[in-house]
Design a protein around this motif. Sequence first.
Motif, PDB file in Angstrom:
ATOM      1  N   UNK A 208      27.359  49.982  -9.062  1.00  0.00           N
ATOM      2  CA  UNK A 208      25.910  49.874  -9.068  1.00  0.00           C
ATOM      3  C   UNK A 208      25.415  49.146  -7.820  1.00  0.00           C
ATOM      4  N   UNK A 209      24.849  49.899  -6.902  1.00  0.00           N
ATOM      5  CA  UNK A 209      24.212  49.323  -5.727  1.00  0.00           C
ATOM      6  C   UNK A 209      22.719  49.085  -5.972  1.00  0.00           C
ATOM      7  N   UNK A 210      22.280  49.202  -7.227  1.00  0.00           N
ATOM      8  CA  UNK A 210      20.850  49.145  -7.523  1.00  0.00           C
ATOM      9  C   UNK A 210      20.342  47.726  -7.738  1.00  0.00           C
ATOM     10  N   UNK A 211      21.131  46.860  -8.321  1.00  0.00           N
ATOM     11  CA  UNK A 211      20.631  45.543  -8.693  1.00  0.00           C
ATOM     12  C   UNK A 211      20.576  44.586  -7.520  1.00  0.00           C
ATOM     13  N   UNK A 212      19.877  43.494  -7.732  1.00  0.00           N
ATOM     14  CA  UNK A 212      19.901  42.388  -6.780  1.00  0.00           C
ATOM     15  C   UNK A 212      20.717  41.260  -7.365  1.00  0.00           C
ATOM     16  N   UNK A 213      21.936  41.568  -7.782  1.00  0.00           N
ATOM     17  CA  UNK A 213      22.752  40.621  -8.550  1.00  0.00           C
ATOM     18  C   UNK A 213      23.769  39.930  -7.642  1.00  0.00           C
ATOM     19  N   UNK A 214      23.749  38.595  -7.569  1.00  0.00           N
ATOM     20  CA  UNK A 214      24.809  37.902  -6.828  1.00  0.00           C
ATOM     21  C   UNK A 214      26.171  38.186  -7.444  1.00  0.00           C
TER      22      UNK A 214
ATOM     23  N   UNK B  24      23.660  59.354 -10.445  1.00  0.00           N
ATOM     24  CA  UNK B  24      24.179  58.538 -11.548  1.00  0.00           C
ATOM     25  C   UNK B  24      25.280  59.281 -12.302  1.00  0.00           C
ATOM     26  N   UNK B  25      25.192  60.615 -12.376  1.00  0.00           N
ATOM     27  CA  UNK B  25      26.257  61.385 -13.036  1.00  0.00           C
ATOM     28  C   UNK B  25      27.586  61.277 -12.299  1.00  0.00           C
ATOM     29  N   UNK B  26      27.534  60.831 -11.040  1.00  0.00           N
ATOM     30  CA  UNK B  26      28.763  60.566 -10.277  1.00  0.00           C
ATOM     31  C   UNK B  26      29.182  59.093 -10.379  1.00  0.00           C
ATOM     32  N   UNK B  27      28.584  58.367 -11.321  1.00  0.00           N
ATOM     33  CA  UNK B  27      28.942  56.968 -11.590  1.00  0.00           C
ATOM     34  C   UNK B  27      28.706  56.051 -10.396  1.00  0.00           C
ATOM     35  N   UNK B  28      27.538  56.228  -9.776  1.00  0.00           N
ATOM     36  CA  UNK B  28      27.102  55.329  -8.719  1.00  0.00           C
ATOM     37  C   UNK B  28      25.573  55.324  -8.760  1.00  0.00           C
ATOM     38  N   UNK B  29      24.957  54.249  -8.264  1.00  0.00           N
ATOM     39  CA  UNK B  29      23.497  54.157  -8.355  1.00  0.00           C
ATOM     40  C   UNK B  29      22.933  53.370  -7.180  1.00  0.00           C
ATOM     41  N   UNK B  30      21.682  53.685  -6.834  1.00  0.00           N
ATOM     42  CA  UNK B  30      20.891  52.947  -5.845  1.00  0.00           C
ATOM     43  C   UNK B  30      19.484  52.821  -6.408  1.00  0.00           C
ATOM     44  N   UNK B  31      18.586  52.174  -5.658  1.00  0.00           N
ATOM     45  CA  UNK B  31      17.177  52.134  -6.051  1.00  0.00           C
ATOM     46  C   UNK B  31      16.380  53.006  -5.088  1.00  0.00           C
ATOM     47  N   UNK B  32      15.649  53.995  -5.579  1.00  0.00           N
ATOM     48  CA  UNK B  32      14.772  54.763  -4.686  1.00  0.00           C
ATOM     49  C   UNK B  32      13.733  53.844  -4.051  1.00  0.00           C
ATOM     50  N   UNK B  33      13.290  54.206  -2.853  1.00  0.00           N
ATOM     51  CA  UNK B  33      12.337  53.360  -2.152  1.00  0.00           C
ATOM     52  C   UNK B  33      10.930  53.393  -2.697  1.00  0.00           C
TER      53      UNK B  33
ATOM     54  N   UNK C  41      17.162  51.660  -1.377  1.00  0.00           N
ATOM     55  CA  UNK C  41      17.712  50.315  -1.183  1.00  0.00           C
ATOM     56  C   UNK C  41      19.111  50.257  -1.754  1.00  0.00           C
ATOM     57  N   UNK C  42      20.022  49.641  -0.990  1.00  0.00           N
ATOM     58  CA  UNK C  42      21.396  49.431  -1.420  1.00  0.00           C
ATOM     59  C   UNK C  42      21.689  47.934  -1.418  1.00  0.00           C
ATOM     60  N   UNK C  43      22.182  47.426  -2.535  1.00  0.00           N
ATOM     61  CA  UNK C  43      22.647  46.037  -2.608  1.00  0.00           C
ATOM     62  C   UNK C  43      24.145  46.029  -2.323  1.00  0.00           C
ATOM     63  N   UNK C  44      24.584  45.214  -1.359  1.00  0.00           N
ATOM     64  CA  UNK C  44      25.979  45.245  -0.939  1.00  0.00           C
ATOM     65  C   UNK C  44      26.780  44.027  -1.364  1.00  0.00           C
ATOM     66  N   UNK C  45      26.221  43.139  -2.215  1.00  0.00           N
ATOM     67  CA  UNK C  45      26.928  41.889  -2.494  1.00  0.00           C
ATOM     68  C   UNK C  45      27.659  41.866  -3.832  1.00  0.00           C
ATOM     69  N   UNK C  46      27.296  42.714  -4.763  1.00  0.00           N
ATOM     70  CA  UNK C  46      27.835  42.599  -6.119  1.00  0.00           C
ATOM     71  C   UNK C  46      29.261  43.116  -6.215  1.00  0.00           C
ATOM     72  N   UNK C  47      29.605  44.114  -5.400  1.00  0.00           N
ATOM     73  CA  UNK C  47      30.930  44.730  -5.456  1.00  0.00           C
ATOM     74  C   UNK C  47      31.838  44.214  -4.324  1.00  0.00           C
ATOM     75  N   UNK C  48      33.139  44.324  -4.540  1.00  0.00           N
ATOM     76  CA  UNK C  48      34.114  43.988  -3.501  1.00  0.00           C
ATOM     77  C   UNK C  48      34.113  45.078  -2.426  1.00  0.00           C
ATOM     78  N   UNK C  49      34.686  44.800  -1.248  1.00  0.00           N
ATOM     79  CA  UNK C  49      34.756  45.856  -0.220  1.00  0.00           C
ATOM     80  C   UNK C  49      35.426  47.140  -0.702  1.00  0.00           C
ATOM     81  N   UNK C  50      36.483  47.026  -1.502  1.00  0.00           N
ATOM     82  CA  UNK C  50      37.131  48.227  -2.018  1.00  0.00           C
ATOM     83  C   UNK C  50      36.228  49.010  -2.956  1.00  0.00           C
ATOM     84  N   UNK C  51      35.499  48.306  -3.814  1.00  0.00           N
ATOM     85  CA  UNK C  51      34.568  48.980  -4.723  1.00  0.00           C
ATOM     86  C   UNK C  51      33.421  49.616  -3.943  1.00  0.00           C
TER      87      UNK C  51
END
Length: 407
Positions: free
Chosen positions: A47-53, A360-369, A383-393
């Motif tokens: 999930x690249x959608x959230x603003x989650x630390x 989302x059917x491909x098990x990935x998500x972003x936020x539309x602008x 918008x893509x959030x890049x902090x919640x997942x590890x580099x491999x994820x």
Amino acid sequence: MTVTEPAPVPAPATGAPLPALAARARSIGGSPVRDILAVTARPEVINFAGGLPAPELFDADGVAAAYQAVLTTAPGRALQYSTTEGEPALRAALADRTTARGLPTAPDDLLVTTGSQQALSLLATALLEPGDTVLVEDPCYLAALQVFGFAGARVLPVPGDAHGPDPEALEDLVVRERPKLLYTVPTFQNPTGRTMPAERRAAVAEVAARRGLWIIEDDPYGELRFEGERVPWIAAHEAARDRTVLLGSFSKVMAPGLRLGWLRAPEHLRRACAVAKQAADLHTPTVNQLAAARYLADRDLDAHVRRVAAAYGQRRDAMLAGLADALPEGSVWNRPEGGMFLWAKLPEGYDTAALLPGVVRHDVAYVPGVPFYAGEPDRATLRLCFVTQTPGEIAEGLRRLGAALRS
């Protein structure tokens, strides 16, 4: 993917119909980001959608020790009501940190809030009448648009570029529209990740002084810098000191679950916000404030933030490394120097909101602008959030995103 609208008042089983919801509750929808997170809560979704630390980077042991110390040494105080303005020990520590970063601040200059989101709501209550005009960045932090919408404000975007609002356009709008305030996130902005340069901050401060305008300067991400030099706050400019409210938060540097934020404002506005807070929740939870103060006294928060920022920088680099293969040819994106977000624009003709269900059917998500715009949206942005997942994820998530967009 749709925005959740407020539910109508259900018809009672017996008796006369109930009165309608307030107009503000009927007219303001829910958060699209929250809606997307609810839909994509499955563990297999990257999930690249959230603003989650990143939760694995929380100093859980340090925070637990701070709570333990407070509840052991002063349980009666920690579990009791507190002052609306905030615990003196926490305000003193926050004042010291703000002063050390170039803005002389006394404890009494600060009001502790239940997250900086509450600070925005209090300011809207204290400053805005229905129909007042508010100026915002284009695009703008989504939850700020919600706050101003609930206040009944007329929200107008300030034209700008990759460096933020254009000062000349800002002055033209102030002269023509007579707004109450400008809301800005000048450092690692949400949603774009951009940073307003020092000379532009000075120009914005001069416009506010010359034309009579409040500035709300929101700074939840400023400490998360990976590279480059720190840019002084707008609030530190002499022209804007008597008309700038600076918002801060522990959500991105300590933990969002603490719900601790603060505002620094001129006295008469700060007093008005304190009265509004008394009507909202009386005070921010005492135990959380005392635990945060104890953490600041016992631990090195700056060292912790440096570790977090270093990890986030690696994650940003992992996202930048994979975007060219994931996004359609002709896409463009920025390279933020810190924060949590990256902004991308697909070629003309793409609609990121329409594409999202298939992604989302491909098990990935972003936020539309689209929901970040107060005016005409650019439907090709995301918008893509890049902090919640590890580099491999992140690499795997971008692989899925590329497959989804190609399909």
